[in-house]
Enzyme design. Structure first.
Site, short mmCIF file in Angstrom:
data_model
loop_
_atom_site.label_atom_id
_atom_site.label_comp_id
_atom_site.label_asym_id
_atom_site.label_seq_id
_atom_site.Cartn_x
_atom_site.Cartn_y
_atom_site.Cartn_z
N LYS A 13 8.82 13.20 -5.24
CA LYS A 13 8.07 12.87 -6.45
C LYS A 13 8.50 13.76 -7.63
O LYS A 13 9.24 14.74 -7.44
CB LYS A 13 6.58 13.02 -6.15
CG LYS A 13 6.03 11.96 -5.18
CD LYS A 13 4.53 12.15 -4.99
CE LYS A 13 3.92 11.06 -4.16
NZ LYS A 13 2.44 11.21 -4.08
N TYR A 53 2.00 1.13 -6.19
CA TYR A 53 0.66 1.66 -5.87
C TYR A 53 -0.45 0.62 -6.07
O TYR A 53 -1.59 0.99 -6.35
CB TYR A 53 0.39 2.90 -6.73
CG TYR A 53 1.09 4.15 -6.24
CD1 TYR A 53 0.87 4.66 -4.95
CD2 TYR A 53 1.96 4.87 -7.06
CE1 TYR A 53 1.51 5.80 -4.50
CE2 TYR A 53 2.60 6.02 -6.61
CZ TYR A 53 2.37 6.48 -5.33
OH TYR A 53 2.99 7.63 -4.88
N PHE A 61 -8.32 7.94 -9.68
CA PHE A 61 -7.10 8.73 -9.89
C PHE A 61 -5.90 7.86 -10.30
O PHE A 61 -4.83 8.38 -10.58
CB PHE A 61 -6.75 9.55 -8.63
CG PHE A 61 -6.51 8.73 -7.39
CD1 PHE A 61 -5.27 8.15 -7.15
CD2 PHE A 61 -7.52 8.55 -6.46
CE1 PHE A 61 -5.04 7.39 -6.01
CE2 PHE A 61 -7.30 7.79 -5.31
CZ PHE A 61 -6.05 7.21 -5.08
N ARG A 89 5.35 10.48 8.33
CA ARG A 89 3.98 10.83 7.86
C ARG A 89 3.57 12.18 8.45
O ARG A 89 2.98 13.01 7.75
CB ARG A 89 2.96 9.75 8.28
CG ARG A 89 3.11 8.42 7.59
CD ARG A 89 2.71 8.41 6.14
NE ARG A 89 1.31 8.70 5.90
CZ ARG A 89 0.73 8.60 4.70
NH1 ARG A 89 1.43 8.19 3.64
NH2 ARG A 89 -0.53 8.90 4.53
N ARG A 106 4.06 19.09 2.80
CA ARG A 106 2.96 19.45 1.90
C ARG A 106 2.34 20.79 2.30
O ARG A 106 1.97 21.58 1.44
CB ARG A 106 1.91 18.33 1.90
CG ARG A 106 2.40 17.07 1.18
CD ARG A 106 1.45 15.90 1.40
NE ARG A 106 1.84 14.73 0.62
CZ ARG A 106 1.27 13.53 0.73
NH1 ARG A 106 0.29 13.34 1.62
NH2 ARG A 106 1.66 12.51 -0.01
N ASN A 116 2.04 16.36 -5.01
CA ASN A 116 2.20 16.69 -3.59
C ASN A 116 3.60 16.42 -3.04
O ASN A 116 3.77 16.17 -1.85
CB ASN A 116 1.12 15.99 -2.77
CG ASN A 116 1.09 14.50 -3.02
OD1 ASN A 116 2.03 13.96 -3.60
ND2 ASN A 116 0.03 13.84 -2.61
N HIS A 119 6.27 11.22 -1.04
CA HIS A 119 5.62 9.97 -0.63
C HIS A 119 6.30 9.47 0.64
O HIS A 119 7.52 9.62 0.79
CB HIS A 119 5.76 8.89 -1.71
CG HIS A 119 5.42 7.50 -1.21
ND1 HIS A 119 4.12 7.04 -1.17
CD2 HIS A 119 6.19 6.52 -0.67
CE1 HIS A 119 4.12 5.81 -0.64
NE2 HIS A 119 5.36 5.48 -0.33
N GLU A 130 8.21 -1.50 0.74
CA GLU A 130 8.55 -0.48 -0.25
C GLU A 130 10.06 -0.26 -0.33
O GLU A 130 10.60 -0.07 -1.43
CB GLU A 130 7.81 0.82 0.06
CG GLU A 130 6.30 0.67 -0.14
CD GLU A 130 5.50 1.91 0.28
OE1 GLU A 130 6.12 2.91 0.69
OE2 GLU A 130 4.26 1.85 0.18
#
Ligand code: ADP
Ligand code: MG
Length: 154
Positions: A13, A53, A61, A89, A106, A116, A119, A130
């Site tokens: 990110k 998203y 948010f 993940r 993270r 963070n 993704h 995606e």
């Protein structure tokens, strides 16, 4: 790609790119043994952010999330392997900083639940969705690696 292979979309990110963490993040997936099927630096625009998203549209948010993800170039990576979605993940760590395990990306590198670093797709279906959002077929490669024999990731 064989039946047992999955693909997941990883994004370094804007905070990760700005903080000089591209190599750190990519190297973790490389070292684990996953195949990199696609990789590039892009600047996400608002339309792509909304599409990516879309499940979060309407949440408090969301406007901040779109502003953040469009604020700097990002690195998008298509990572391939057996059970790659779940394994990535786990390597990312939880969203809440207090729950992100040490050793995870993270847990080692982030203090914020909005900034963070990384993704990762949350299901095999979203992985395919995606990856195809960010990569054309010509930008993805499923090449043989001799090292598969030493990874025994069956
Ligand atoms: P994950 O990235 O772990 O899959 P989500 O899909 O729930 O988490 O959220 C997507 C992204 O939206 C998060 O990575 C984070 O950047 C942002 N986000 C989620 N929840 C919050 C929140 N409560 N406050 C600020 N940003 C958030
Ligand atoms: Mg998510």
């Amino acid at each position: 790609m064989t039946d047992t292979q999955e693909r997941t979309l990883v994004i370094v990110k804007p905070d990760g790119v700005q903080r000089g963490l591209i190599g750190e993040v990519v190297s973790r997936f490389e070292r684990r043994g996953f195949k990199i099927a696609g990789l590039k630096l892009i600047w996400i625009d608002e339309a792509l952010a909304n599409e990516h998203y879309k499940d979060h549209i309407g949440k408090p948010f969301f406007p901040g999330l779109v502003k953040f993800i469009t604020s700097s170039p990002v690195v998008v990576i298509a990572v391939q392997g057996k059970d790659v979605v779940k394994l990535v993940r786990n390597m990312m760590g939880a969203l809440k900083p207090e729950e992100a395990a040490p050793g995870s990306i993270r847990g080692d590198l982030a203090l914020s639940k909005s900034f963070n670093v990384v993704h990762g797709s949350d299901s095999p279906e979203n992985g395919l969705r995606e990856v195809s959002l960010y990569f054309t077929d010509k930008e993805l490669f499923d090449y043989p690696r001799d090292v598969e024999n030493w990874l025994k990731h069956e």
